[in-house]
Every structure is written in C-alpha cells, then in structure tokens.
Motif scaffolding. Structure first.
Motif, mmCIF file in Angstrom:
data_model
loop_
_atom_site.group_PDB
_atom_site.id
_atom_site.type_symbol
_atom_site.label_atom_id
_atom_site.label_comp_id
_atom_site.label_asym_id
_atom_site.label_seq_id
_atom_site.Cartn_x
_atom_site.Cartn_y
_atom_site.Cartn_z
ATOM 1 N N GLY A 77 0.188 -1.033 0.186
ATOM 2 C CA GLY A 77 -0.389 -0.453 -0.024
ATOM 3 C C GLY A 77 1.115 1.211 0.148
ATOM 4 N N HIS A 78 1.941 1.036 -0.417
ATOM 5 C CA HIS A 78 3.146 2.117 -0.029
ATOM 6 C C HIS A 78 4.372 2.552 -1.356
ATOM 7 N N ALA A 79 4.639 3.237 -1.719
ATOM 8 C CA ALA A 79 5.822 2.394 -3.197
ATOM 9 C C ALA A 79 6.866 2.610 -1.828
ATOM 10 N N CYS A 80 7.529 0.886 -2.349
ATOM 11 C CA CYS A 80 8.935 0.766 -2.058
ATOM 12 C C CYS A 80 9.789 -0.035 -3.098
ATOM 13 N N ARG A 81 10.746 1.555 -3.701
ATOM 14 C CA ARG A 81 11.673 0.538 -4.719
ATOM 15 C C ARG A 81 13.108 0.508 -4.023
ATOM 16 N N PRO A 82 13.606 -0.456 -4.366
ATOM 17 C CA PRO A 82 14.938 -0.694 -3.607
ATOM 18 C C PRO A 82 15.774 0.081 -3.309
ATOM 19 N N HIS A 83 16.620 1.864 -4.070
ATOM 20 C CA HIS A 83 16.922 2.621 -3.906
ATOM 21 C C HIS A 83 16.592 3.061 -2.573
ATOM 22 N N MET A 84 15.107 3.129 -2.167
ATOM 23 C CA MET A 84 14.620 3.610 -1.057
ATOM 24 C C MET A 84 14.930 3.301 0.156
ATOM 25 N N LEU A 85 15.094 1.986 0.340
ATOM 26 C CA LEU A 85 15.832 0.905 1.461
ATOM 27 C C LEU A 85 17.645 1.542 1.333
ATOM 28 N N ARG A 86 18.086 1.984 0.198
ATOM 29 C CA ARG A 86 19.428 1.614 0.519
ATOM 30 C C ARG A 86 19.454 3.454 1.761
ATOM 31 N N HIS A 87 18.333 3.879 1.545
ATOM 32 C CA HIS A 87 18.466 6.008 1.356
ATOM 33 C C HIS A 87 17.916 6.130 2.589
ATOM 34 N N SER A 88 17.353 5.069 3.343
ATOM 35 C CA SER A 88 16.083 4.558 4.842
ATOM 36 C C SER A 88 17.672 4.553 5.420
ATOM 37 N N ALA A 89 18.597 3.156 5.063
ATOM 38 C CA ALA A 89 19.410 2.744 6.223
ATOM 39 C C ALA A 89 20.368 4.045 6.255
ATOM 40 N N ALA A 90 20.816 4.789 5.233
ATOM 41 C CA ALA A 90 21.468 5.628 5.555
ATOM 42 C C ALA A 90 21.189 7.213 6.322
ATOM 43 N N THR A 91 20.314 7.173 5.897
ATOM 44 C CA THR A 91 19.363 8.122 6.913
ATOM 45 C C THR A 91 19.575 7.873 8.274
ATOM 46 N N ARG A 92 18.820 6.717 8.903
ATOM 47 C CA ARG A 92 18.238 6.330 10.012
ATOM 48 C C ARG A 92 19.584 6.019 11.056
ATOM 49 N N TRP A 93 21.172 5.234 9.996
ATOM 50 C CA TRP A 93 22.294 5.488 10.459
ATOM 51 C C TRP A 93 22.428 6.503 10.900
#
Length: 254
Positions: free
Chosen positions: A191-207
């Motif tokens: 029910g929401h956008a999910c693309r591979p680079h979004m996961l990479r970006h999310s990991a970096a932002t979380r760190w």
C-alpha cells in the motif's frame, strides 16, 4: 530550426586532458572539440524515506523467503540493488568466524565485489571491494531462503545468491526487470511505494539520525567521496522542534 540557431548550442573547447587512447593528431589538432555552451543547474529530486514500520511491513508482506531476504538485506546493509543482485554464494560469510575460508573479518558479513562477468549483468558501482556486517535476523532470513532454494534442483548449479525460483529460467540469476516486477507487486500489496534505492536511502538516514559517524556510514555505503553523503541526511519538522525545545530546556529558570 535554422542551422545558425543550433550552432549557438555549442562552442569550440580545447581539451587539456584526454581519455586514454585518444588520438590528438600529429600536431594536437584534435584537442579542439565542440562543447555545450549552456549548462543549467538541475534541482536534486526528492528522496523518500521508509520508516522502520514500513520496512517491517514489507518484509512480512513479501510472500516468498527470497523476497523477504532481499528486502531485509537492502534495508540492513544499504547495498545498491546491483550490488545485491551481483552477490555470489561465496560472498556470504554468515558464521561468527570465517577463518576457515581464509577471511579474517570477524562476525557475520557479506563481501561486495565488482564483477563484470555476472550472468545477469549486475554490476557494483564502486570499483573497491568492501565488507558489510549483517545481523542475526538477516542470517535467519537467509537460512529460510536457502531452504526455499534447495527445493528447486536447477538452483543448485548457480553460484549467484539471488536466482529465479518461480519462473523460467529456473535457477537463472535474478535480473533487474524481474526485481522491478517483484518490488512493484510488493508496493501494491504493502500500500505504499517501495523501491530498492528507498531501502538504501532509509538505511543511511537511519544510521545518521542514530548518531553513527559519517565516516562509518560512508564506508558502509561504499561512497568514495564524503560529498555523496549529503543526499542522505534530511532534517524533518519533528527533529527541528526537538532541537529547539532541547535548547529551551537548558535555560535557567527563576
């Protein structure tokens, strides 16, 4: 459009540095080339984050062990999709110690290596190899995926980590188009956008939000330049308010 108008788009430029093998001519006459006369600053596109809840929802929503492992791998390590699809089974060092296979890196981890001969043409962007630590939860998801993979006889012949298990060619390396289809299906289910680079970006932002040193994040992501880190850190309204309220709380009160 008249030729006189299009001619305004370029102008002669003398090459100070030439590519390897470039023939400049006997007297250097080929050093002069046509270069663009106008260069426009292009605004950086917006980057979307996924919350921890959204990532967990994606993992639980994915119907197959392979897909759950791929989503978790990207979210845990910040790997690019080309790096993930280019992983070989020998790159997965998931024991507490890998000295038995000649690796001195302690703890479970994966090796990211640039290869130009992968059957799916997956290519790591960085030319420098690196290793990225992984968590026990990710190791458990990989174990589930191996059980699913072992049920497909053709998959045993492939050295690639991610292979086709549900569509021909069975056992073949998972391709970029196949991966996009998988993420498109997952986006509809989640029910929401999910693309591979979004996961990479999310990991970096979380760190970065958790206070991990920028040099460590740069190493994990495989960036050669620290300037590449700028796109990953965004301050939201909640963080701005928290910062102001923290300063206000330090004031001396009567």
């Amino acid at each position: 459009m008249p030729a006189s108008t299009t001619a305004l788009l370029s102008e002669p430029k003398l090459l100070r540095f030439t590519p390897p093998g470039y023939d400049t001519g006997e007297f250097g006459q080929r050093r002069e080339v046509q270069a663009a006369s106008f260069r426009f600053r292009i605004a950086e596109p917006g980057y979307e984050d996924l919350s921890d809840e959204q990532v967990r929802h994606m993992i639980t929503t994915a119907p197959r062990a392979r897909d759950r492992f791929l989503v978790a791998l990207l979210a845990c390590t910040g790997l690019r999709i080309g790096e993930a699809l280019g992983l070989h089974r020998g790159d997965m060092h998931l024991l507490a110690s890998s000295r038995a296979v000649g690796c001195g890196v302690e703890g479970p981890h994966v090796h990211v290596r640039r290869r130009t001969d992968n059957p799916n043409r997956a290519l790591a962007k960085s030319r420098f190899s690196r290793n990225v630590p992984v968590t026990a939860d990710l190791v458990a998801l990989y174990t589930d995926y191996q059980y699913e993979r072992d049920r497909v006889d053709q998959a045993a012949e492939s050295e690639m980590v991610f292979v086709n298990l549900f569509r021909p060619p069975l056992g073949g390396a998972m391709s970029y188009p196949n991966t996009k289809e998988m993420f498109d299906r997952l986006a509809r289910a989640a029910g929401h956008a999910c693309r591979p680079h979004m996961l990479r970006h999310s990991a970096a932002t979380r760190w970065l939000r958790d206070g991990v040193d920028r040099d460590v994040v740069q190493r994990l992501l495989g960036h050669a330049s620290p300037l590449s880190m700028e796109r990953y850190r965004h301050v939201d309204d909640a963080e701005a308010r928290a910062a102001v309220e923290h300063i206000d709380s330090l004031k001396e009160r009567p």
